[in-house]
Design a protein around this motif. Structure first.
Motif, short mmCIF file in Angstrom:
data_model
loop_
_atom_site.label_atom_id
_atom_site.label_comp_id
_atom_site.label_asym_id
_atom_site.label_seq_id
_atom_site.Cartn_x
_atom_site.Cartn_y
_atom_site.Cartn_z
N ARG A 169 0.84 -1.21 0.00
CA ARG A 169 0.00 0.00 0.00
C ARG A 169 0.87 1.25 0.00
O ARG A 169 2.04 1.21 0.39
N LYS A 170 0.26 2.37 -0.39
CA LYS A 170 0.96 3.64 -0.29
C LYS A 170 1.15 4.01 1.18
O LYS A 170 0.42 3.53 2.04
N GLN A 171 2.12 4.87 1.44
CA GLN A 171 2.41 5.25 2.83
C GLN A 171 1.24 6.04 3.44
O GLN A 171 0.53 6.77 2.73
N PRO A 172 1.04 5.92 4.74
CA PRO A 172 -0.06 6.63 5.41
C PRO A 172 0.09 8.14 5.28
O PRO A 172 1.20 8.67 5.25
N GLU A 173 -1.04 8.83 5.19
CA GLU A 173 -1.06 10.28 5.14
C GLU A 173 -1.81 10.82 6.35
O GLU A 173 -2.91 10.36 6.65
N ARG A 191 -6.43 12.89 11.22
CA ARG A 191 -6.97 11.75 10.45
C ARG A 191 -5.84 11.12 9.65
O ARG A 191 -5.10 11.82 8.95
N VAL A 192 -5.70 9.81 9.78
CA VAL A 192 -4.72 9.10 8.97
C VAL A 192 -5.47 8.24 7.96
O VAL A 192 -6.51 7.66 8.27
N SER A 193 -4.94 8.21 6.75
CA SER A 193 -5.58 7.43 5.71
C SER A 193 -4.53 6.66 4.90
O SER A 193 -3.39 7.10 4.76
N VAL A 194 -4.93 5.50 4.42
CA VAL A 194 -4.13 4.71 3.50
C VAL A 194 -5.00 4.47 2.27
O VAL A 194 -6.11 3.95 2.39
N LYS A 195 -4.52 4.88 1.13
CA LYS A 195 -5.32 4.83 -0.10
C LYS A 195 -5.84 3.42 -0.35
O LYS A 195 -5.11 2.43 -0.23
N ASN A 196 -7.12 3.35 -0.67
CA ASN A 196 -7.83 2.11 -1.00
C ASN A 196 -7.98 1.16 0.20
O ASN A 196 -8.31 -0.01 0.03
N VAL A 197 -7.72 1.70 1.40
CA VAL A 197 -7.93 0.89 2.61
C VAL A 197 -8.95 1.56 3.52
O VAL A 197 -10.02 1.01 3.81
#
Length: 223
Positions: A169-173, A191-197
């Motif tokens: 996965r891409k790195q957390p933002e 808020r932390v997000s991981v793309k497509n997760v």
């Protein structure tokens, strides 16, 4: 006339300190909201470095671990949250000198203020009593934390970063989505997000802790 109340002098004696230059200790206990010409910020700056060296030496002496593990434990033991926890344990809040607004806004319960004052007291200790006695003070006050779990578990942000990499996965933002309250009693929501997760939020009295809580919440929800 004493610049510290007898109650505060007795409290200092109880934690092993006998102030000689009382204005120095008044400064360490004084928040910027108070109508005073001094506050604890400069002493906090110094005390942060004193604490870091004391704990780094202690870890080097007592813990047979590689640099990465030592750094992990160091960061946990000197964190503002840990400093505030120790400040609460020894009763620092009862002796802090706050302005009216800070008192009304719950300054005595603020993790930020308690952590800062704890470091400022170590700065004052270093200036008046030197490194050796300050190190002894740290080892006395931090003994429970040092013997406990602080820093043993991987930091939630590191754990999330490794999980994302391991799962392709891409790195957390991390994004600050809300800040409320006055500076001395602020609350941050990250808020932390991981793309497509997915995404998860964390709220705390500083951004670093909010990011940590968001990462922990994400791992609990998706990992």
């Amino acid at each position: 006339m004493s610049t510290l109340s007898q109650d505060t002098l007795d409290w200092f004696a109880g934690i092993g300190i006998e102030p000689r230059e009382e204005p120095l200790w008044v400064e360490a206990l004084t928040h910027g909201s108070h109508d005073s010409t001094v506050d604890y910020e400069r002493l906090e700056f110094l005390g942060d470095r004193v604490l870091g060296l004391c704990v780094a030496e202690w870890l080097y002496e007592k813990v047979d671990a590689p640099e990465g593990k030592l750094s992990q434990r160091l960061n946990a033991l000197v964190s503002r949250a840990t400093c505030a926890r120790i400040a609460r344990r020894i009763g620092v809040a009862d002796h802090m000198i706050l302005g009216k607004q800070a008192r009304e806004d719950g300054g005595r319960e603020s993790t930020n203020i308690l952590g800062d004052v704890m470091e400022a007291l170590l700065g004052a200790s270093f200036l008046e009593r030197g490194f050796s006695e300050s190190r002894d003070l740290v080892r006395s006050l931090w003994a429970e934390e040092f013997a406990g779990d602080a820093g043993h578990a991987k930091h939630p942000k590191s754990a999330l970063q490794e999980w994302a990499a391991g799962n392709g996965r891409k790195q957390p933002e991390y994004v600050l989505v809300n800040r409320e309250g006055p500076d001395h009693a602020a609350r941050f929501t990250v808020r932390v997000s991981v793309k497509n997760v997915g995404e998860a939020d964390g709220t705390a009295t500083n951004k670093q802790e909010a990011e940590k809580r968001a990462a922990k919440a994400f791992m609990e929800k998706y990992a």
